[in-house]
Design an enzyme around this catalytic site. Structure first.
Site, PDB file in Angstrom:
ATOM      1  N   ARG A 188      -3.893 -39.726  -1.928  1.00  0.00           N
ATOM      2  CA  ARG A 188      -4.653 -38.734  -2.705  1.00  0.00           C
ATOM      3  C   ARG A 188      -4.581 -39.190  -4.154  1.00  0.00           C
ATOM      4  NH1 ARG A 188      -4.567 -32.175  -2.527  1.00  0.00           N
ATOM      5  NH2 ARG A 188      -5.786 -32.737  -0.702  1.00  0.00           N
ATOM      6  N   HIS A 222     -13.525 -36.146   0.093  1.00  0.00           N
ATOM      7  CA  HIS A 222     -12.413 -35.534   0.840  1.00  0.00           C
ATOM      8  C   HIS A 222     -12.775 -35.548   2.333  1.00  0.00           C
ATOM      9  CE1 HIS A 222      -8.816 -33.456   1.531  1.00  0.00           C
ATOM     10  NE2 HIS A 222      -9.065 -32.280   0.994  1.00  0.00           N
ATOM     11  N   GLN A 226     -11.036 -33.323   4.996  1.00  0.00           N
ATOM     12  CA  GLN A 226     -11.471 -31.927   4.927  1.00  0.00           C
ATOM     13  C   GLN A 226     -12.781 -31.747   5.696  1.00  0.00           C
ATOM     14  OE1 GLN A 226      -9.872 -29.186   3.320  1.00  0.00           O
ATOM     15  NE2 GLN A 226     -11.361 -28.170   4.619  1.00  0.00           N
ATOM     16  N   ASP A 253     -16.415 -23.951  -2.768  1.00  0.00           N
ATOM     17  CA  ASP A 253     -15.152 -24.534  -3.242  1.00  0.00           C
ATOM     18  C   ASP A 253     -15.011 -24.149  -4.719  1.00  0.00           C
ATOM     19  OD1 ASP A 253     -12.832 -26.049  -3.515  1.00  0.00           O
ATOM     20  OD2 ASP A 253     -13.880 -27.970  -3.661  1.00  0.00           O
ATOM     21  N   CYS A 287     -12.398 -24.805   1.690  1.00  0.00           N
ATOM     22  CA  CYS A 287     -11.333 -25.787   1.931  1.00  0.00           C
ATOM     23  C   CYS A 287      -9.967 -25.266   1.513  1.00  0.00           C
ATOM     24  CB  CYS A 287     -11.652 -27.085   1.205  1.00  0.00           C
ATOM     25  SG  CYS A 287     -11.826 -26.870  -0.584  1.00  0.00           S
ATOM     26  N   ARG A 297      -7.339 -28.923  10.017  1.00  0.00           N
ATOM     27  CA  ARG A 297      -7.009 -30.131   9.254  1.00  0.00           C
ATOM     28  C   ARG A 297      -6.063 -31.024  10.067  1.00  0.00           C
ATOM     29  NH1 ARG A 297      -7.412 -30.619   3.819  1.00  0.00           N
ATOM     30  NH2 ARG A 297      -6.686 -32.673   4.446  1.00  0.00           N
TER      31      ARG A 297
HETATM   32  N1   CP Z   1      -7.907 -28.350   1.287  1.00  0.00           N
HETATM   33  C1   CP Z   1      -6.940 -29.150   0.799  1.00  0.00           C
HETATM   34  O1   CP Z   1      -7.059 -30.375   0.724  1.00  0.00           O
HETATM   35  O2   CP Z   1      -5.824 -28.471   0.424  1.00  0.00           O
HETATM   36  P1   CP Z   1      -4.585 -29.105  -0.353  1.00  0.00           P
HETATM   37  O3   CP Z   1      -5.068 -29.518  -1.718  1.00  0.00           O
HETATM   38  O4   CP Z   1      -3.564 -27.988  -0.417  1.00  0.00           O
HETATM   39  O5   CP Z   1      -4.082 -30.286   0.399  1.00  0.00           O
HETATM   40  N1  NVA Z   2     -12.435 -29.729  -5.088  1.00  0.00           N
HETATM   41  C1  NVA Z   2     -11.031 -29.412  -5.018  1.00  0.00           C
HETATM   42  C2  NVA Z   2     -10.551 -29.489  -3.610  1.00  0.00           C
HETATM   43  C3  NVA Z   2      -9.100 -29.186  -3.400  1.00  0.00           C
HETATM   44  C4  NVA Z   2      -8.682 -29.326  -1.972  1.00  0.00           C
HETATM   45  C5  NVA Z   2     -10.249 -30.351  -5.926  1.00  0.00           C
HETATM   46  O1  NVA Z   2     -10.535 -31.553  -5.906  1.00  0.00           O
HETATM   47  O2  NVA Z   2      -9.373 -29.890  -6.639  1.00  0.00           O
END
Ligand code: CP
Ligand code: NVA
Length: 301
Positions: free
Chosen positions: A99, A126, A129, A217, A258, A286
């Site tokens: 990540r 993502h 997701q 989101d 998400c 997930r």
């Molecule tokens: N939806 C998602 O990726 O959640 P987190 O950021 O908590 O991993």
């Molecule tokens: N769009 C959000 C998703 C978090 C799971 C971010 O990138 O912070």
């Protein structure tokens, strides 16, 4: 000859057949412990609840050992280059999940890694997701192809992967986004090339009309904190999913997010926690989707 290493940085790294296989396999317990005696490195430059836990448990369910690492521990491009971190982790692990703030870091890791690299969220995408989102739609309606997924809000990482995933799966993607926060032309071309063009409109009601799933989101993603005030101005007052907007969707429509959510901003608490919401099955999915994807990537002869 050894087959080439498969990396998944975006949903269209999978073919339509592979995506269908992953969604079907996600509904079943794992068939083989493909990670028995092996590890997976899970590297996080940003916070996470769902991704870390779903990935760790998916690895355990495949017989493997997950090792989660905070970005600061390895110091990407500070203590060591992204390339050397990938090469190092591949000495011990069957796969690497990361990540990252900058999607290009994932591309650099994938370019040199002898083991699969999986995107656990970047500024651009993502995909894990999106797999869970499509799985939730499939569980609810029995299929994804031919369904309409409406997305209200920012054209962000989650929206991009969902749009590409919907296109690969043959679903319609209708999106309501204010000007200045829409996909670039290159994104729209990539979505269309994945299988089906996205429909982009300004008015949330137009996107949601008759939709089977309504998705939103946050307006300010991780790493965009400095843009918060401008983003609030662009979205607040028009792009909140509330009960009135949900009433425009199909009568059996579901609401997806998400998570984490900001109740009262992109979605009202009534919708987020209401009867049409599927946010908790979606969060559980997930893990099932990740397990099925890892099984596909790692079950090599
Ligand atoms: N939806 C998602 O990726 O959640 P987190 O950021 O908590 O991993
Ligand atoms: N769009 C959000 C998703 C978090 C799971 C971010 O990138 O912070």
């Amino acid at each position: 000859m050894k087959p080439p290493v498969r990396h998944v940085l975006e949903v269209d790294d999978l073919s339509a057949d592979e995506l269908a296989l992953v969604l079907d396999a996600a509904a079943r317990p794992p068939e083989k412990p493909v990670l028995a005696g092996r590890g997976m490195a899970l590297l996080f430059e940003k916070p996470s609840a769902r991704t870390r836990h779903s990935m760790e448990m998916a690895v355990v369910q495949l017989g493997g050992h997950p090792v989660s690492i905070a970005g600061g521990e390895v110091g990407i491009d500070a203590r060591e280059s992204a390339e050397d971190i990938a090469r190092t982790l591949a000495c011990y692990h069957a796969a690497i999940g990361a990540r990252v703030f900058d999607h290009r870091v994932l591309e650099r890791m994938a370019a040199v890694s002898p083991v699969p690299v999986v995107n656990m969220l970047s500024d651009a995408a993502h995909p894990l997701q999106a797999l869970a989102d499509l799985l939730t739609v499939q569980q609810e309606f029995g299929d994804v192809a031919g369904r309409t997924i409406a997305y209200v809000g920012d054209a962000n990482n989650v929206a991009r992967s969902l749009a590409i995933g919907a296109a690969v799966a043959g679903a319609e993607f209708a999106m309501a986004t204010p000007e200045g926060h829409r996909f670039a032309d290159a994104d729209l071309e990539r979505i269309a090339a994945a299988g089906r063009p996205a429909r982009v409109v300004d008015d949330p009601a137009e996107a949601v009309d008759g939709a089977h799933a309504v998705y939103t989101d946050v307006w300010v993603s991780m790493g965009q904190e400095e843009e918060a005030a401008e983003r609030m101005d662009a979205f607040a007052g028009r792009y909140t999913v509330d009960e009135q907007l949900m009433s425009r969707a199909a009568p059996d429509a579901i609401f997806l997010h998400c998570l984490p959510a900001r109740p009262g901003l992109e979605v009202t608490p009534e919708v987020l926690y209401g009867a049409q919401s599927r946010i908790w099955p979606q969060a559980e999915n997930r893990m099932h989707a990740a397990r099925a994807l890892l099984a596909l990537l790692l079950d090599t002869p």
